[in-house]
Design a protein around this motif. Structure first.
Motif, mmCIF file in Angstrom:
data_model
loop_
_atom_site.group_PDB
_atom_site.id
_atom_site.type_symbol
_atom_site.label_atom_id
_atom_site.label_comp_id
_atom_site.label_asym_id
_atom_site.label_seq_id
_atom_site.Cartn_x
_atom_site.Cartn_y
_atom_site.Cartn_z
ATOM 1 N N ASP A 83 0.849 -0.328 -6.792
ATOM 2 C CA ASP A 83 -0.266 0.000 -5.915
ATOM 3 C C ASP A 83 -1.356 0.734 -6.689
ATOM 4 O O ASP A 83 -2.547 0.421 -6.585
ATOM 5 C CB ASP A 83 0.234 0.850 -4.749
ATOM 6 N N ASN A 107 0.858 -1.198 0.000
ATOM 7 C CA ASN A 107 0.000 0.000 0.000
ATOM 8 C C ASN A 107 0.894 1.249 0.000
ATOM 9 O O ASN A 107 0.831 2.089 0.893
ATOM 10 C CB ASN A 107 -0.921 -0.013 1.221
ATOM 11 N N LYS A 166 -5.438 -0.675 -7.952
ATOM 12 C CA LYS A 166 -6.679 0.037 -7.648
ATOM 13 C C LYS A 166 -7.419 0.461 -8.920
ATOM 14 O O LYS A 166 -8.500 1.050 -8.846
ATOM 15 C CB LYS A 166 -6.379 1.272 -6.793
#
Length: 239
Positions: free
Chosen positions: A104, A66, A108
């Motif tokens: 990351d 993350n 998403k």
């Protein structure tokens, strides 16, 4: 009055910004052992185990999953709570940090984990802006990077295999331009590790801090007047 003018003769030595690069396993992380004073290592690629037992080094792991939000919070935390508390702050490794930020962002998105063009632009601005922030932390900033090689063509058409820090091409010059020194880690014929600091057709390098063209691994950052008296050892390769 907007302009705050000072004489160049009044400029005192300030903290420097360094980018050191080389192939994996060459000794980039180990170079951090030699930094004078107290050092904070921001461990991105999880190679900090080679620093085991070093009393002047603290290590903080960067979230490599993350990464996007964690890196933003980390920069703010450094600025608010750690400014001036370390002599050196090292990012190990900015090439991996670039990939972690992209991974990351891609996870998403809607491209099955593949970063979009917009994600690349987000990453580029975040990395460059992060370096600008870090240059205000009252510490030497040291970034390690992996190395890549491509075919370089000069203005007169000559071609060379040239080594660069492994960074996105859109920000390589921007990041390097914000650094005072860019050094390629190499091993000389005597087996000594050190940095090439002078640019050539084969090596991407720069040194705006002093007149050294090479330095030992242990002499990347010098203390006090040691710039004028330190032993300088030529570090070249057979490339």
């Amino acid at each position: 009055m907007v302009l705050q003018i000072k004489k160049a003769t009044d400029i005192k030595a300030t903290k420097g910004t360094y980018l050191i690069y080389g192939p994996p396993g060459m000794g980039k992380t180990s170079s951090l052992k030699y930094l004078p004073g107290k050092t904070l290592v921001l461990d991105v690629d999880r190679t900090s185990k080679v620093l085991k037992g070093e009393k002047n080094i603290d290590i903080a792991e960067v979230d490599n999953i993350n990464t996007w939000e964690h890196w933003e919070r980390l920069i703010v935390d450094l600025f608010e709570n750690y400014k001036g508390k370390y002599n050196n702050i090292a990012v190990d490794n900015i090439s991996e940090l670039e990939r972690c930020l992209l991974s990351d962002l891609g996870s998403k998105g809607k491209n099955m984990g593949v970063p979009s063009q917009g994600n690349y632009q987000q990453m580029q601005f975040r990395l460059v802006n992060s370096l600008r922030y870090m240059k205000n932390l009252d510490a030497n900033i040291i970034m390690t990077a992996w190395e890549f090689t491509d075919l370089y063509t000069t203005a007169d058409g000559q071609q060379f295999n040239r080594s660069y820090p492994q960074l996105n091409g859109k920000i390589l010059n921007n990041v390097s331009g914000l650094c005072d020194m860019v050094g390629k880690l190499a091993i000389n014929k005597d087996g000594e590790r050190g940095f090439i600091l002078a640019p050539t057709n084969s090596y991407f390098a720069k040194n705006q801090l002093d007149d050294r063209k090479h330095c030992l691994q242990s002499e990347l950052i010098l203390e006090g007047d040691a710039v004028e008296t330190t032993k300088t050892v030529s570090v070249t390769t057979n490339k």
